[in-house]
Design a protein around this motif. Structure first.
Motif, PDB file in Angstrom:
ATOM      1  N   ASN A  86       0.696  -1.277  -0.099  1.00 35.28           N
ATOM      2  CA  ASN A  86      -0.193  -0.113  -0.116  1.00 35.28           C
ATOM      3  C   ASN A  86       1.088   1.098   0.116  1.00 35.28           C
ATOM      4  O   ASN A  86       0.301   2.258  -0.473  1.00 35.28           O
ATOM      5  N   LEU A  87       2.215   1.011   0.116  1.00 33.48           N
ATOM      6  CA  LEU A  87       2.606   2.240   1.376  1.00 33.48           C
ATOM      7  C   LEU A  87       4.233   2.398   0.451  1.00 33.48           C
ATOM      8  O   LEU A  87       4.452   1.313   0.956  1.00 33.48           O
ATOM      9  N   CYS A  88       5.218   3.091  -0.237  1.00 30.08           N
ATOM     10  CA  CYS A  88       6.475   2.980  -0.454  1.00 30.08           C
ATOM     11  C   CYS A  88       7.145   4.632  -0.062  1.00 30.08           C
ATOM     12  O   CYS A  88       6.984   5.248   0.171  1.00 30.08           O
ATOM     13  N   PHE A  89       8.722   4.171   0.661  1.00 29.31           N
ATOM     14  CA  PHE A  89       9.528   5.016   0.937  1.00 29.31           C
ATOM     15  C   PHE A  89      10.856   4.987   0.217  1.00 29.31           C
ATOM     16  O   PHE A  89      11.518   3.721  -0.086  1.00 29.31           O
TER      17      PHE A  89
ATOM     18  N   ARG B 240       5.774  13.330  -1.998  1.00 26.30           N
ATOM     19  CA  ARG B 240       4.127  12.585  -1.456  1.00 26.30           C
ATOM     20  C   ARG B 240       3.542  12.200  -3.139  1.00 26.30           C
ATOM     21  O   ARG B 240       3.152  13.138  -3.737  1.00 26.30           O
ATOM     22  N   VAL B 241       3.695  10.902  -3.594  1.00 22.25           N
ATOM     23  CA  VAL B 241       3.280  10.759  -4.765  1.00 22.25           C
ATOM     24  C   VAL B 241       1.709   9.702  -5.046  1.00 22.25           C
ATOM     25  O   VAL B 241       1.907   8.676  -3.504  1.00 22.25           O
ATOM     26  N   HIS B 242       0.996  10.597  -5.185  1.00 25.24           N
ATOM     27  CA  HIS B 242      -0.279   8.772  -4.983  1.00 25.24           C
ATOM     28  C   HIS B 242      -0.721   8.961  -7.781  1.00 25.24           C
ATOM     29  O   HIS B 242      -0.228   9.823  -7.895  1.00 25.24           O
TER      30      HIS B 242
ATOM     31  N   ILE C 217      -0.795   9.637   6.253  1.00 25.36           N
ATOM     32  CA  ILE C 217      -1.357   9.843   4.914  1.00 25.36           C
ATOM     33  C   ILE C 217      -2.852   8.514   5.016  1.00 25.36           C
ATOM     34  O   ILE C 217      -2.739   7.869   5.953  1.00 25.36           O
ATOM     35  N   THR C 218      -3.068   9.482   4.109  1.00 24.84           N
ATOM     36  CA  THR C 218      -4.539   8.323   5.033  1.00 24.84           C
ATOM     37  C   THR C 218      -5.435   7.465   3.020  1.00 24.84           C
ATOM     38  O   THR C 218      -6.003   7.183   3.236  1.00 24.84           O
ATOM     39  N   SER C 219      -4.044   7.717   2.631  1.00 26.67           N
ATOM     40  CA  SER C 219      -4.793   7.549   0.980  1.00 26.67           C
ATOM     41  C   SER C 219      -3.950   6.868   0.252  1.00 26.67           C
ATOM     42  O   SER C 219      -2.616   7.430   0.593  1.00 26.67           O
TER      43      SER C 219
ATOM     44  N   LEU D 123       3.411  10.130   9.722  1.00 26.35           N
ATOM     45  CA  LEU D 123       4.446  10.565   8.977  1.00 26.35           C
ATOM     46  C   LEU D 123       5.178  11.663   9.509  1.00 26.35           C
ATOM     47  O   LEU D 123       4.889  12.644   9.667  1.00 26.35           O
ATOM     48  N   GLN D 124       6.128  11.879  10.311  1.00 26.69           N
ATOM     49  CA  GLN D 124       7.081  12.826  10.815  1.00 26.69           C
ATOM     50  C   GLN D 124       8.901  13.009  10.185  1.00 26.69           C
ATOM     51  O   GLN D 124       9.017  12.792  10.202  1.00 26.69           O
TER      52      GLN D 124
END
Length: 229
Positions: free
Chosen positions: A164-167, A178-180, A194-196, A225-226
């Motif tokens: 769902n998420l990548c760093f 941040r990329v969607h 991060i909600t989407s 996220l901080q």
């Protein structure tokens, strides 16, 4: 679960030591390094007297739960990643300006075992960690992405791995991005929720460069996220 995430040290042991201490003071469950432990070059960095790649690697091996290979680490280990057919004609980093990191044979052996990416499964979401984005996971091909359209192959890569998420690191942003699939947004140093999903977060660097040194704390429960200077 609290994740402390850092990237792009470039042999800056003094800054790495400070930031690991700051992360430990805030508390985390896992420490993750997204690569480029190595790679000091005089045109970009001005701390030649204090650079110490072996000490950086030793500290990260002691403290980190996950370490990913960056393009400079692969170069230090004498490795060249295999590129897909559609990227073989692209210009790659030759690292001709990198100074000798002074690694031992055992250090080089360890670097050669580092993965191009890793997936962390948590009760809340699956997270992919990589130095840069598919199909240029190691960042060996020159160039950076600034539009959500350029990340579409990477989102497909994430989907194949049920993430769902990548760093990622590598880009040395002044803050983070941040990329969607529908958008790309740049942020200064701050906190966000991060909600989407799916989402990709491009994190800042440790090394002393043109922007402030920084690292991230991500809470998988609160999705907070901080990004901390």
């Amino acid at each position: 679960m609290r994740l402390a995430i850092l990237s792009d040290i470039h042999e800056d042991y003094e800054n790495l030591l400070k930031i690991v201490g700051k992360a430990e003071a805030r508390g985390f469950d896992k420490l993750i390094c997204l690569g480029d432990i190595s790679g000091f070059s005089q045109p970009y960095y001005k701390y030649e007297d204090s650079r110490n790649a072996p000490a950086c690697l030793a500290l990260l091996r002691e403290k980190c739960d996950i370490i990913i290979a960056g393009n400079h680490d692969l170069h230090a280990a004498g490795l060249s990643p295999e590129l897909p057919e559609n990227m073989k004609d692209r210009e790659t980093w030759q690292h001709e300006q990198d100074l000798d990191p002074g690694y031992s044979e055992e250090d080089i052996s360890f670097l050669s075992t580092l993965p191009a990416f890793e997936v962390l499964q948590t009760p809340d979401l699956n997270i992919l960690f990589s130095h840069y984005v598919y199909p240029n996971l190691s960042g060996i091909v020159k160039g950076f992405y600034y539009s959500e359209k350029e990340f579409q192959e990477h989102f497909a890569f994430m989907l194949e791995r049920e993430c769902n998420l990548c760093f990622t690191g590598h880009a040395h942003p002044g803050g983070f991005y941040r990329v969607h699939p529908e958008g790309f947004k740049q942020y200064r140093y701050r906190g966000i929720k991060i909600t989407s999903f799916p989402a990709l977060i491009g994190i800042p660097h440790i090394t002393r460069h043109e922007h402030r040194s920084s690292f991230c704390i991500f809470d998988t429960n609160s999705l907070r996220l901080q990004v901390l200077r």
